[in-house]
Design a protein around this motif. Structure first.
Motif, short mmCIF file in Angstrom:
data_model
loop_
_atom_site.label_atom_id
_atom_site.label_comp_id
_atom_site.label_asym_id
_atom_site.label_seq_id
_atom_site.Cartn_x
_atom_site.Cartn_y
_atom_site.Cartn_z
N LEU A 322 0.83 -1.20 0.00
CA LEU A 322 0.00 0.00 0.00
C LEU A 322 0.87 1.25 0.00
CD1 LEU A 322 -2.76 1.46 0.31
CD2 LEU A 322 -2.49 1.16 2.79
N ASP A 323 1.88 1.28 0.84
CA ASP A 323 2.76 2.44 0.91
C ASP A 323 3.50 2.65 -0.41
OD1 ASP A 323 1.98 2.87 3.51
OD2 ASP A 323 3.73 1.91 4.41
N LEU A 324 3.96 1.55 -1.04
CA LEU A 324 4.68 1.67 -2.31
C LEU A 324 3.79 2.25 -3.39
CD1 LEU A 324 7.07 1.16 -4.20
CD2 LEU A 324 6.20 -1.17 -4.52
N VAL A 325 2.56 1.75 -3.49
CA VAL A 325 1.64 2.26 -4.51
C VAL A 325 1.38 3.75 -4.30
CG1 VAL A 325 -0.77 2.14 -5.27
CG2 VAL A 325 0.56 0.03 -4.99
N ALA A 326 1.15 4.15 -3.05
CA ALA A 326 0.89 5.56 -2.77
C ALA A 326 2.09 6.42 -3.16
CB ALA A 326 0.54 5.74 -1.29
N ARG A 327 3.30 5.96 -2.85
CA ARG A 327 4.50 6.73 -3.17
C ARG A 327 4.69 6.86 -4.68
NH1 ARG A 327 6.96 3.48 0.69
NH2 ARG A 327 8.21 2.44 -0.92
N ALA A 344 -5.83 7.84 -4.40
CA ALA A 344 -5.71 8.02 -2.95
C ALA A 344 -6.15 6.75 -2.22
CB ALA A 344 -6.57 9.19 -2.48
N ARG A 345 -5.67 6.61 -1.01
CA ARG A 345 -6.13 5.54 -0.14
C ARG A 345 -7.58 5.80 0.24
NH1 ARG A 345 -3.13 3.34 5.38
NH2 ARG A 345 -4.71 1.74 5.91
N PRO A 355 -8.95 2.33 -7.26
CA PRO A 355 -8.48 2.03 -8.61
C PRO A 355 -8.11 3.32 -9.33
CG PRO A 355 -10.53 0.89 -8.16
CD PRO A 355 -10.31 1.82 -7.02
N THR A 356 -6.90 3.40 -9.82
CA THR A 356 -6.33 4.67 -10.27
C THR A 356 -5.91 4.62 -11.73
OG1 THR A 356 -5.56 5.17 -8.03
CG2 THR A 356 -4.45 6.31 -9.86
N ILE A 357 -6.36 5.60 -12.48
CA ILE A 357 -5.93 5.81 -13.87
C ILE A 357 -5.09 7.08 -13.90
CG2 ILE A 357 -6.63 6.13 -16.27
CD1 ILE A 357 -7.37 3.39 -15.10
N LEU A 358 -3.88 6.96 -14.42
CA LEU A 358 -2.98 8.11 -14.53
C LEU A 358 -2.82 8.49 -16.00
CD1 LEU A 358 -0.12 7.13 -12.04
CD2 LEU A 358 -1.90 8.86 -11.70
#
Length: 469
Positions: A322-327, A344-345, A355-358
Motif C-alpha cells: 500500500l505504501d509503495l503504490v501511494a509513493r 488516494a487511499r 483504482p487509479t488511472i494516470l
C-alpha cells in the motif's frame, strides 16, 4: 480465529512462537501461525529425505496419490477459499479459482510421464537418456496467490518424484498450512512438509544442504538473494519473478470490444499479479477516449472485503505494498502525471487504494518504469509504433506483453517483437491452464514453470549406456 499447525513428516507441529495474521480488509487479527526455527527446518528436510526413495521409485503410486490429493483439495474448496479470501483480501470467486487451479495442477501433472530418448539400440550397445527426480526440494510461496502457486509447484515436483518442503509467505500462511493438513490423507508422511517463517527461514532453506533445488515465486530482489544463496552448492533453482508488462493499443483497436478486457487485465487481483498489465501505451488519436473510458470503469468498480460477494476488487495484501503504490502515484503526479480516477487511499479500515488511472504518464516516471504491483494503471501516449517498441523492450523485465488491434496479422508481427516470455494479441493474462508454460526473460525469472517443461525442471537427465559386446 484460524489456528492451523505446520506439517512435518505427516504430523502436527506447533510452536511456542506464533505470529498474528491480519485480514488486510480490516487490519484485524484473523489467526495465528506457528513460526519454525532451524530445528524445525532440519526435521522437515530430514522427513523429505526419508520419504524420497520410496516416493521416487513408485510412479504408479504417485499418480494415484496425486489424483487423491486433487480430490481432497476439491472437497475442501470452499473452506480453503474462505481462508484465502480473508488472508489476501481478494474476492471469494478469485479465491475459489485459486483452489480449483491447485487441484487442476495436481491432476494434470499426475498424468505426465517423462520421455525416454533412445540414442542407440543395436548389437553393439543400448544407449538411452532418461529423467530422474532431483530429490528433496524447497518451495517458497508468495503472498499474492498462495494456493495457486502452491499447486503450481507441488504438482510437477511431486509428479516427477521429488519430495517437498514448503514455506509460505508469513503474510498469508494460513491457507498453505491448511492444505498441508488436508494433503496428509492422500500423501505418505514426509512427501509434503509445510513450515512457516520469515525471510530468515527462506534464506536457511536456500542454504540447506539437504535440499537439492529451490523453486521461488516472488520479487526480483528476493530472486537475486536466492540465486546468490544457492550458488555455493550449485543448487538447482527455478525463479518466477517480477514483471512490468506493457500493453500497446494500435490505431485500429475496437475499444467497444476490448476496453473492459484491458481494464481487468490490469486490475484483477487489485493489480497484484506479475503478469498484470502495468503500463498501457495508447496512440494519440485514441488517447483521450481510452483514458476517459478506463476512468469510467475505475469509478464504478465495487471495492471491498474479499468476503463480500459484491466486491470486485479487494485491498492490497500488505501495508508495505500500500505504501509503495501511494509513493509511486505521488511521484508520478509530482513529475507531471494527472490523476483521472482514484489516486488516494480509501478512507476506511484496511489497505484499500482506489483504482487509479494516470494520464499524461511517460517513460522515465517510476510508476511506468517500475513494477507497481497494485491498482494503478499509467496510460502513456505515443505517435509511432517504432517509438513505442523501443520503450516497451527497454528495462530489466521480460515476463509478458500484449498488443491490441483489429488486424490479427499485424498483431502477430508486433507480438513477435516483444522481449518477453509471454506475448498476447487482443488479450492479456490468458492461459491454457496447467499445460501452458510460463517463462520470464531477463530479470523476470530463470527456468520454466507449468506444462511438460515445468515438470522436467524437477528432474535431472541420466545417460544409460549398456555395452552388448
Amino acid at each position: 480465529m484460524f489456528d492451523h499447525p505446520m506439517t512435518v513428516d505427516g504430523a502436527d507441529v506447533r510452536t511456542d512462537r506464533r505470529d498474528p495474521v491480519l485480514d488486510p480488509a480490516t487490519e484485524q487479527v484473523i489467526g495465528h501461525a506457528p513460526i519454525a526455527d532451524a530445528e524445525h527446518l532440519d526435521q522437515a528436510v530430514e522427513a523429505a529425505a526419508r520419504a524420497f526413495p520410496a516416493w521416487a521409485a513408485a510412479p504408479p503410486a504417485r499418480r494415484e496419490a496425486l489424483t487423491k490429493a486433487a480430490s481432497a483439495v476439491e472437497s475442501a474448496a470452499d473452506t480453503i477459499a474462505r481462508v484465502v479470501a480473508v488472508e489476501t483480501g481478494k474476492p471469494q470467486a478469485e479465491s475459489l479459482w485459486e483452489v480449483r487451479s491447485m487441484a487442476a495442477f495436481l491432476r494434470y501433472n499426475a498424468a505426465l510421464e517423462a520421455p525416454r530418448t533412445v540414442l542407440k539400440d543395436d548389437a553393439e550397445a543400448s544407449v538411452e537418456v532418461v529423467h530422474r527426480p532431483i530429490g528433496p526440494i524447497g518451495a517458497i510461496i508468495p503472498w499474492n496467490a498462495p494456493v495457486y502457486v502452491l499447486g503450481l509447484k507441488l504438482g510437477p515436483a511431486l509428479a516427477a518424484g521429488c519430495t517437498v518442503v514448503v514455506k509460505p509467505s508469513p503474510f498469508t500462511p494460513l491457507s498453505a498450512l491448511l492444505v498441508g493438513v488436508l494433503l496428509r490423507e492422500a500423501l505418505p508422511p514426509g512427501v509434503v512438509n509445510v513450515i512457516n517463517g520469515g525471510n530468515d527461514l527462506g534464506a536457511a532453506m536456500t542454504a540447506h544442504p539437504g535440499l537439492r533445488k529451490i523453486t521461488l515465486t516472488g520479487s526480483t530482489a528476493t530472486g537475486k538473494r536466492v540465486l546468490a544463496g544457492a550458488a555455493d552448492q550449485l543448487k538447482r533453482i527455478t525463479l518466477e519473478l517480477g514483471g512490468n508488462d506493457p500493453a500497446i493499443l494500435l490505431d485500429d483497436v475496437d475499444l467497444d470490444a476490448q476496453i473492459e478486457k484491458i481494464f481487468w487485465a490490469a486490475f484483477r487481483g487489485t493489480g497484484q499479479a506479475c503478469v498484470a498489465i502495468k503500463r498501457l501505451y495508447a496512440p494519440e488519436a485514441l488517447y483521450d477516449e481510452v483514458v476517459a473510458r478506463l476512468a469510467e470503469l475505475a469509478d464504478t468498480v465495487v471495492v471491498g472485503p474479499g468476503t463480500d460477494p459484491a466486491s470486485r476488487l479487494g485491498p492490497l495484501t500488505t501495508p508495505a505494498q500500500l505504501d509503495l503504490v501511494a509513493r509511486l502515484v505521488e511521484d508520478a503526479v509530482s513529475s507531471g502525471a494527472r490523476v483521472v480516477s482514484g489516486g488516494a487511499r480509501l478512507d476506511r479500515p484496511g489497505y484499500f487504494y482506489a483504482p487509479t488511472i494516470l494520464a499524461d504518464a511517460r517513460d522515465g516516471m517510476r510508476v511506468v518504469d517500475e513494477e507497481q504491483f497494485g491498482p494503478v494503471l499509467p496510460v502513456v501516449p505515443y505517435t509511432s509504433l517504432e517509438e513505442v517498441m523501443r520503450h516497451v523492450n527497454v528495462g530489466d523485465y521480460g515476463l509478458g506483453a500484449s498488443v491490441w488491434t483489429g488486424d490479427l496479422a499485424t498483431g502477430a508481427e508486433v507480438a513477435a517483437r516483444f522481449e518477453s516470455g509471454l506475448s498476447w494479441v487482443n488479450t492479456h493474462r490468458a492461459t491454457l491452464g496447467p499445460q501452458q508454460p510460463t517463462h520470464g526473460w531477463k530479470h523476470s525469472g530463470l527456468g520454466v514453470e507449468k506444462g511438460m517443461w515445468g515438470y522436467l525442471s524437477f528432474t535431472e537427465i541420466q545417460v544409460r549406456y549398456v555395452a552388448r559386446n
